[in-house]
Design a protein around this motif. Structure first.
Motif, PDB file in Angstrom:
ATOM      1  N   VAL A  88      23.412  54.208 -15.145  1.00 42.16           N
ATOM      2  CA  VAL A  88      22.236  54.203 -14.266  1.00 42.16           C
ATOM      3  C   VAL A  88      20.973  54.174 -15.119  1.00 42.16           C
ATOM      4  CG1 VAL A  88      20.911  55.542 -12.582  1.00 42.16           C
ATOM      5  CG2 VAL A  88      23.393  55.371 -12.371  1.00 42.16           C
ATOM      6  N   SER A  89      20.105  53.178 -14.887  1.00 45.72           N
ATOM      7  CA  SER A  89      18.859  53.087 -15.646  1.00 45.72           C
ATOM      8  C   SER A  89      17.650  53.553 -14.833  1.00 45.72           C
ATOM      9  CB  SER A  89      18.635  51.650 -16.130  1.00 45.72           C
ATOM     10  OG  SER A  89      18.637  50.747 -15.036  1.00 45.72           O
ATOM     11  N   ASP A  90      17.737  53.490 -13.503  1.00 46.93           N
ATOM     12  CA  ASP A  90      16.658  53.967 -12.642  1.00 46.93           C
ATOM     13  C   ASP A  90      17.252  54.654 -11.425  1.00 46.93           C
ATOM     14  OD1 ASP A  90      13.814  52.838 -13.493  1.00 46.93           O
ATOM     15  OD2 ASP A  90      15.268  51.257 -13.875  1.00 46.93           O
ATOM     16  N   VAL A 113      18.931  56.950  -1.374  1.00 49.44           N
ATOM     17  CA  VAL A 113      18.825  57.035  -2.829  1.00 49.44           C
ATOM     18  C   VAL A 113      19.402  55.752  -3.426  1.00 49.44           C
ATOM     19  CG1 VAL A 113      19.472  58.295  -4.909  1.00 49.44           C
ATOM     20  CG2 VAL A 113      19.013  59.545  -2.778  1.00 49.44           C
ATOM     21  N   TYR A 114      18.560  55.019  -4.144  1.00 49.15           N
ATOM     22  CA  TYR A 114      18.986  53.783  -4.813  1.00 49.15           C
ATOM     23  C   TYR A 114      19.092  54.027  -6.320  1.00 49.15           C
ATOM     24  CZ  TYR A 114      17.847  51.151  -0.542  1.00 49.15           C
ATOM     25  OH  TYR A 114      17.806  50.668   0.755  1.00 49.15           O
ATOM     26  N   VAL A 115      19.932  53.245  -6.983  1.00 51.27           N
ATOM     27  CA  VAL A 115      19.995  53.260  -8.435  1.00 51.27           C
ATOM     28  C   VAL A 115      19.974  51.827  -8.949  1.00 51.27           C
ATOM     29  CG1 VAL A 115      21.276  55.436  -8.554  1.00 51.27           C
ATOM     30  CG2 VAL A 115      22.531  53.274  -8.511  1.00 51.27           C
ATOM     31  N   GLU A 116      19.574  51.683 -10.188  1.00 52.59           N
ATOM     32  CA  GLU A 116      19.658  50.372 -10.835  1.00 52.59           C
ATOM     33  C   GLU A 116      20.760  50.415 -11.880  1.00 52.59           C
ATOM     34  OE1 GLU A 116      17.260  48.275 -14.221  1.00 52.59           O
ATOM     35  OE2 GLU A 116      16.136  48.035 -12.354  1.00 52.59           O
ATOM     36  N   ARG A 117      21.692  49.469 -11.762  1.00 54.01           N
ATOM     37  CA  ARG A 117      22.740  49.305 -12.769  1.00 54.01           C
ATOM     38  C   ARG A 117      22.750  47.842 -13.207  1.00 54.01           C
ATOM     39  NH1 ARG A 117      25.771  52.874  -9.263  1.00 54.01           N
ATOM     40  NH2 ARG A 117      26.341  54.812 -10.344  1.00 54.01           N
ATOM     41  N   ASN A 118      22.712  47.624 -14.508  1.00 54.83           N
ATOM     42  CA  ASN A 118      22.757  46.260 -15.057  1.00 54.83           C
ATOM     43  C   ASN A 118      21.677  45.364 -14.459  1.00 54.83           C
ATOM     44  OD1 ASN A 118      25.111  46.918 -16.593  1.00 54.83           O
ATOM     45  ND2 ASN A 118      26.345  46.638 -14.739  1.00 54.83           N
ATOM     46  N   GLY A 119      20.502  45.953 -14.224  1.00 52.77           N
ATOM     47  CA  GLY A 119      19.378  45.165 -13.732  1.00 52.77           C
ATOM     48  C   GLY A 119      19.363  44.930 -12.238  1.00 52.77           C
ATOM     49  N   LYS A 120      20.340  45.489 -11.494  1.00 51.82           N
ATOM     50  CA  LYS A 120      20.420  45.277 -10.047  1.00 51.82           C
ATOM     51  C   LYS A 120      20.330  46.601  -9.296  1.00 51.82           C
ATOM     52  CE  LYS A 120      21.121  40.762  -9.915  1.00 51.82           C
ATOM     53  NZ  LYS A 120      20.193  39.842  -9.212  1.00 51.82           N
ATOM     54  N   LEU A 121      19.579  46.593  -8.185  1.00 55.48           N
ATOM     55  CA  LEU A 121      19.471  47.789  -7.350  1.00 55.48           C
ATOM     56  C   LEU A 121      20.640  47.873  -6.387  1.00 55.48           C
ATOM     57  CD1 LEU A 121      15.694  47.931  -6.358  1.00 55.48           C
ATOM     58  CD2 LEU A 121      16.902  49.415  -7.954  1.00 55.48           C
ATOM     59  N   THR A 134      14.936  37.205 -12.572  1.00 50.51           N
ATOM     60  CA  THR A 134      15.507  37.478 -11.249  1.00 50.51           C
ATOM     61  C   THR A 134      16.961  37.920 -11.308  1.00 50.51           C
ATOM     62  OG1 THR A 134      15.974  35.095 -11.056  1.00 50.51           O
ATOM     63  CG2 THR A 134      13.950  35.903 -10.025  1.00 50.51           C
ATOM     64  N   ASP A 135      17.669  37.621 -12.405  1.00 52.20           N
ATOM     65  CA  ASP A 135      19.060  38.064 -12.513  1.00 52.20           C
ATOM     66  C   ASP A 135      19.172  39.455 -13.127  1.00 52.20           C
ATOM     67  OD1 ASP A 135      18.330  37.524 -15.073  1.00 52.20           O
ATOM     68  OD2 ASP A 135      20.000  36.177 -15.540  1.00 52.20           O
ATOM     69  N   GLY A 136      18.025  40.120 -13.354  1.00 49.03           N
ATOM     70  CA  GLY A 136      18.021  41.473 -13.904  1.00 49.03           C
ATOM     71  C   GLY A 136      17.936  41.516 -15.419  1.00 49.03           C
ATOM     72  N   SER A 137      18.071  40.366 -16.082  1.00 47.68           N
ATOM     73  CA  SER A 137      18.021  40.347 -17.547  1.00 47.68           C
ATOM     74  C   SER A 137      16.578  40.424 -18.035  1.00 47.68           C
ATOM     75  CB  SER A 137      18.688  39.087 -18.085  1.00 47.68           C
ATOM     76  OG  SER A 137      17.967  37.931 -17.686  1.00 47.68           O
ATOM     77  N   ARG A 138      16.416  40.974 -19.237  1.00 44.50           N
ATOM     78  CA  ARG A 138      15.101  41.028 -19.874  1.00 44.50           C
ATOM     79  C   ARG A 138      15.065  40.002 -20.994  1.00 44.50           C
ATOM     80  NH1 ARG A 138      16.767  45.698 -16.883  1.00 44.50           N
ATOM     81  NH2 ARG A 138      14.927  46.935 -16.389  1.00 44.50           N
ATOM     82  N   LYS A 139      13.953  39.299 -21.114  1.00 44.06           N
ATOM     83  CA  LYS A 139      13.806  38.279 -22.148  1.00 44.06           C
ATOM     84  C   LYS A 139      12.430  38.399 -22.810  1.00 44.06           C
ATOM     85  CE  LYS A 139      17.640  35.701 -21.578  1.00 44.06           C
ATOM     86  NZ  LYS A 139      18.468  36.759 -20.967  1.00 44.06           N
ATOM     87  N   LEU A 140      12.417  38.135 -24.111  1.00 43.10           N
ATOM     88  CA  LEU A 140      11.154  37.984 -24.808  1.00 43.10           C
ATOM     89  C   LEU A 140      10.722  36.542 -24.570  1.00 43.10           C
ATOM     90  CD1 LEU A 140      10.370  39.322 -28.383  1.00 43.10           C
ATOM     91  CD2 LEU A 140       9.239  37.357 -27.367  1.00 43.10           C
TER      92      LEU A 140
END
Length: 451
Positions: free
Chosen positions: A108-110, A119-127, A375-381
């Motif tokens: 869980v990241s958020d 109660v929501y959680v974020e896993r792997n960039g998805k809520l 939009t797919d939850g990934s982070r990019k530089l």
């Protein structure tokens, strides 16, 4: 293994089972029984005495009390429910109640609490929505008050919004009625127990090895760098990564609203803002901390996030010998970041002409690094851009690295590639002056890294 995981395993229940219970296996009858036991313990125990005991002793005492109450009431519970009740009561008395299993879950990241029942959680960039609930909004309020009071903050009707942090460093924001119409709202940005490394970002395809070489060189050559990105895009993570390239013999001052940076150097001075007290006094702003930092003989100043008038003081610091400073800013593009920086400089109360402000920015900053959450939850530089000077009243920038999106696969994942633009940065001469020599092939635009 985190402390929460250890405690759950010591109690005889594996963490995955505990998380599964948090995600929906608790019935209304079970919740009511847990509430009754908790209330009974509060009535019978002197909380002052509990606070004087060691945490492990408190846990043992609470476990014995739960067992005794269950026997007294002759409640029909099985062994698994009995162990879970013990953990629930311990969580309620010592921790953050229903949120404890989610805080123990490393995936869980958020954690996003939208009133007591959602109660929501974020896993792997998805809520995703969990089945974790609080008994009512009053129960949620008690948890929020416990969180903020532990770091000397307060929240009530006269001050319905608060930023705080948990003991593990996780960032907390809460807002309650009357500002929150439907009930208390709580957002927790999890703090990584093990900080992400450059290699982790490469494996996650956030950036490439070639981009890493350039970023490391820029930090070691003491270029002033601004990291731009939206909410949850990974600005603080990248700031942590870049700060890891700072030599260990330099004196570093960090300034943050809520301390999050995980510096690995020894000579680090951490400063944190403070809100006003109930009388409206005692506030310590980022601007005041930046001014004070200049008197602390820093080699580097790291500003967690530029939010207001401190932008002017940060630019002054960068222009007066404090090279190699780092900061983050909320913006969607590098150009937007500079525009926002201009607006923040104007918040300092000085009526500077536009051209003068832009000259300050141009002479202070060398590089803007843009990160995004796709939009797919990934982070990019997404982009590394150099500020090259001014033409008239316009700040000139040139892109050195970029990420180009091409398509979306069947699973919704964004496909694209990282590549250099073929531009050799003007700061290459500064890199050489610091003894850093990067191969010319680093800037070859024909080399593409597919993701």
């Amino acid at each position: 293994m985190s402390l929460r995981e250890q405690l759950y395993r010591q109690a005889g229940e594996a963490l995955p089972q505990r998380i599964a219970r948090a995600n929906g296996s608790a019935t209304a009858a079970y919740q009511q029984l847990a509430k009754e036991i908790h209330q009974t313990i509060i009535e019978r125990v002197e909380l002052g005495k509990l606070q004087q005991m060691a945490p492990e002793q408190v846990k043992r005492e609470l476990a014995q009390l739960v067992e005794h109450i269950l026997e007294e009431g002759n409640h029909p519970v099985n062994e698994a429910e009995r162990r879970s009740l013990v953990l629930d009561v311990q969580d309620e008395m010592l921790g953050y109640g229903p949120l404890e299993p989610l805080l123990a879950d490393p995936t869980v990241s958020d954690i996003l609490v939208n009133t007591a029942k959602h109660v929501y959680v974020e896993r792997n960039g998805k809520l995703e929505l969990t089945e974790v609930t609080f008994l009512d909004n009053a129960h949620l309020m008690r948890v929020i008050e416990k969180m903020v009071s532990r770091v000397g903050r307060r929240i009530d009707e006269s001050s319905p919004m608060v930023d705080a942090r948990l003991p593990d460093g996780s960032r907390v924001n809460a807002i309650i009625p009357p500002s929150a119409i439907d009930g208390p709202l709580l957002s927790i940005r999890r703090f990584a127990v093990k900080p992400l490394t450059v290699q982790d970002l490469i494996e996650r395809q956030t950036l490439t090895q070639q981009m890493t070489h350039l970023l490391e060189a820029m930090v070691k050559a003491k270029l002033n760098i601004l990291i731009s990105g939206g909410t949850g895009s990974g600005k603080t993570t990248l700031l942590n990564i870049l700060s890891g390239f700072i030599p260990a013999d330099e004196r570093i001052v960090t300034i943050e609203d809520a301390a999050e940076l995980q510096m690995r150097q020894n000579h680090v001075l951490r400063l944190e803002t403070r809100p006003p007290n109930i009388e409206g006094r005692g506030e310590i702003t980022q601007r005041a901390l930046v001014k004070n930092a200049l008197r602390m003989r820093p080699d580097r100043i790291i500003l967690g996030e530029v939010r207001g008038g401190e932008a002017l003081d940060m630019l002054h610091a960068m222009n007066t010998g404090h090279e190699g400073s780092l900061a983050t800013i909320h913006a969607n593009t590098p150009r937007d970041a500079l525009t926002r920086l201009e607006n923040m400089v104007s918040m300092a109360g000085l009526s500077l002409p536009t051209k003068t402000m832009r000259q300050q920015i141009t002479s202070a900053l060398t590089v803007v690094v843009q990160v995004s959450r796709l939009t797919d939850g990934s982070r990019k530089l997404m982009s590394v851009q150099e500020i090259t000077g001014m033409e008239g009243e316009t700040i000139n920038m040139q892109e050195i690295f970029t990420f180009k999106r091409k398509d979306v696969d069947r699973d919704g994942r964004i496909k694209g590639h990282f590549c250099a633009t073929g531009v050799r940065p003007k700061f290459s001469e500064r890199l050489q002056a610091f003894g850093i020599r990067l191969p010319e092939s680093l800037y070859d635009p024909t080399v593409q890294h597919e993701v």
